[in-house]
Design an enzyme around this catalytic site. Structure first.
Site, PDB file in Angstrom:
ATOM      1  CD1 TRP A 230      -2.358   1.949   0.477  1.00 31.74           C
ATOM      2  CD2 TRP A 230      -2.296   1.634   2.700  1.00 31.74           C
ATOM      3  NE1 TRP A 230      -3.156   2.908   1.069  1.00 31.74           N
ATOM      4  CE2 TRP A 230      -3.133   2.734   2.426  1.00 31.74           C
ATOM      5  CE3 TRP A 230      -2.115   1.241   4.028  1.00 31.74           C
ATOM      6  CZ2 TRP A 230      -3.775   3.455   3.436  1.00 31.74           C
ATOM      7  CZ3 TRP A 230      -2.763   1.946   5.033  1.00 31.74           C
ATOM      8  CH2 TRP A 230      -3.577   3.042   4.730  1.00 31.74           C
ATOM      9  NE  ARG A 231       1.476   2.310   5.790  1.00 26.59           N
ATOM     10  CZ  ARG A 231       0.746   3.279   6.350  1.00 26.59           C
ATOM     11  NH1 ARG A 231       0.991   4.533   6.056  1.00 26.59           N
ATOM     12  NH2 ARG A 231      -0.217   2.991   7.206  1.00 26.59           N
TER      13      ARG A 231
ATOM     14  CE1 TYR B  77      -4.501  -0.661  -0.958  1.00 23.99           C
ATOM     15  CE2 TYR B  77      -2.754  -2.272  -1.141  1.00 23.99           C
ATOM     16  CZ  TYR B  77      -3.941  -1.854  -0.572  1.00 23.99           C
ATOM     17  OH  TYR B  77      -4.556  -2.627   0.381  1.00 23.99           O
TER      18      TYR B  77
ATOM     19  CG  ASN C 252     -12.100  -3.958   4.120  1.00 21.74           C
ATOM     20  OD1 ASN C 252     -11.628  -3.888   5.248  1.00 21.74           O
ATOM     21  ND2 ASN C 252     -11.394  -3.658   3.035  1.00 21.74           N
TER      22      ASN C 252
ATOM     23  CD  GLN D  32      -5.971  -7.668   2.875  1.00 24.09           C
ATOM     24  OE1 GLN D  32      -5.558  -6.519   2.890  1.00 24.09           O
ATOM     25  NE2 GLN D  32      -5.665  -8.502   1.899  1.00 24.09           N
TER      26      GLN D  32
ATOM     27  CB  SER E 226      -3.576  -1.482   9.427  1.00 25.99           C
ATOM     28  OG  SER E 226      -3.496  -0.747   8.231  1.00 25.99           O
TER      29      SER E 226
ATOM     30  CG  LEU F 183       2.796  -3.178  13.318  1.00 28.50           C
ATOM     31  CD1 LEU F 183       4.206  -2.735  12.893  1.00 28.50           C
ATOM     32  CD2 LEU F 183       2.852  -3.881  14.678  1.00 28.50           C
TER      33      LEU F 183
ATOM     34  N   GLY G  71      -1.315   0.891  11.513  1.00 29.55           N
ATOM     35  CA  GLY G  71      -0.691   1.932  10.704  1.00 29.55           C
ATOM     36  C   GLY G  71       0.504   2.593  11.390  1.00 29.55           C
TER      37      GLY G  71
ATOM     38  N   GLY H  57       3.345  -3.255   6.669  1.00 32.41           N
ATOM     39  CA  GLY H  57       3.481  -2.288   5.582  1.00 32.41           C
ATOM     40  C   GLY H  57       4.678  -1.361   5.704  1.00 32.41           C
TER      41      GLY H  57
END
Ligand code: NAP
Length: 297
Positions: free
Chosen positions: A19-20, A50, A158, A179, A209, A211, A213, A261
């Site tokens: 994603w990042r 993304y 989701n 997920q 996520s 952590l 984020g 991530g």
């Protein structure tokens, strides 16, 4: 290594998410993917959305950019493709904003494969449920992708447990993954039936996520009681917060694979250690109780 759902795919206990990823040059992205795979993070998760609103150093612009950066890595290092279990997602166009119609998904998988510079993905996930499209229509698109050899297995993200069952009823092959957002800071999947459904249907849960984020690493914006318990366990085990937080996601009885991530190579290496961190059931319940603000009944 563990089995991904009921599939014949084997993956490491921690996964790596892209994603990042859009701010990476191809060389930087290559190092991150290699570091992940070399440390057993063999499931690589991305999505067509993304990169929206960003431009990569290599000039990939917006929607599809993160897939395109990964595609550049795969084109430059074809050896990596066989070493990874490649997962992507489609179904968010950010305008409608969700589209899981047959025509949209059929075009989306082809576009993802082109950007990723590969003939198939191991796992294709519906990113978010499109409430306006019948599940039977979405399932037909997924069935056809598998039939065409573009996708080996399918999953969701989701989705509520009821939505997951509704889609599943129309699929030719079982769903392998779901997920959800899941971490010591987001514990809904423990109580909303998501993780129970995984055990019922034989799916793996890919925790996004894990952590929160970064909040569970820095403590910034995190629940103070949760951080206090995590810090106590980390001090006892001579490790860091992130390792305990990742071990928490893996401590549930379902088959949970956290998707990290970080863009930092040392943190990728450290995350691999979370699967061997000795987190007792008492530790795990301590984190749940801290989150709930009360003891287990
Ligand atoms: N299905 C969905 O709807 C959905 C939604 C969101 C994400 N995802 C998936 O989940 C993956 C992971 O999401 P995520 O990136 O939010 O996961 P995360 O691992 O919870 O958070 C990563 C963030 O935490 C920071 N961080 C990690 N360790 C740190 C430390 N020790 N100190 C300070 N900062 C630290 C990272 O910064 P550094 O880079 O500086 O380490 C990064 O910004 C995504 O790539 C994607 O594949 C899926």
């Amino acid at each position: 290594m563990m089995r991904l759902g009921n599939s014949d795919l084997r993956v490491g206990p921690v996964a790596y998410g892209c994603w990042r990823f859009t701010q990476s040059t191809t060389a930087q992205a290559d190092r991150k993917i290699r570091t992940a795979i070399d440390n057993g993070l063999t499931l690589i998760d991305t999505a067509d959305i993304y990169g929206i609103g960003e431009v990569s150093p290599g000039g990939h612009d917006g929607f599809g950019a993160a897939e395109a950066v990964l595609g550049d890595v795969l084109a430059g290092s074809p050896d990596l493709r066989a070493q990874m279990v490649l997962a992507t997602k489609g179904g968010i166009d950010a305008v409608r904003p969700y589209d899981s119609t047959y025509d949209y998904l059929t075009a989306a998988i082809d576009a993802s494969l082109t950007r990723l510079q590969t003939d198939y993905v191991d796992l294709y996930q519906i990113h978010r449920p499109d409430l306006t499209t019948p599940m039977a229509e979405t399932a037909r698109a997924l069935n056809d992708m598998v039939q065409a050899g573009k996708v080996r297995y399918v999953g969701v993200s989701n989705f509520t447990p009821a939505q997951t069952r509704a889609l599943s009823a129309h699929l030719d092959a079982p769903l392998m993954t779901t997920q959800p957002e899941f971490s010591a800071m987001h514990q809904d999947p423990i109580t909303d039936g998501t993780l129970d459904l995984c055990m019922e249907m034989g799916m793996s849960a890919l925790a996004w996520s894990p952590l929160a984020g970064g909040a569970l690493a820095t403590g910034k914006g995190a629940n103070v009681d949760v951080i206090t318990v995590i810090d106590r366990i980390a001090a006892r085990e001579n490790t860091d917060r992130s390792t305990v937080a990742l071990a928490f996601t893996m401590g549930h009885g379902a088959d949970v694979i956290p998707i990290i991530g970080t863009q930092n190579l040392d943190r990728i290496k450290q995350a691999a250690k979370a699967s061997t961190m000795p987190l007792s059931a008492r530790d795990w319940y301590d984190i749940v109780e801290a989150y709930r603000g009360e003891g287990m009944p």
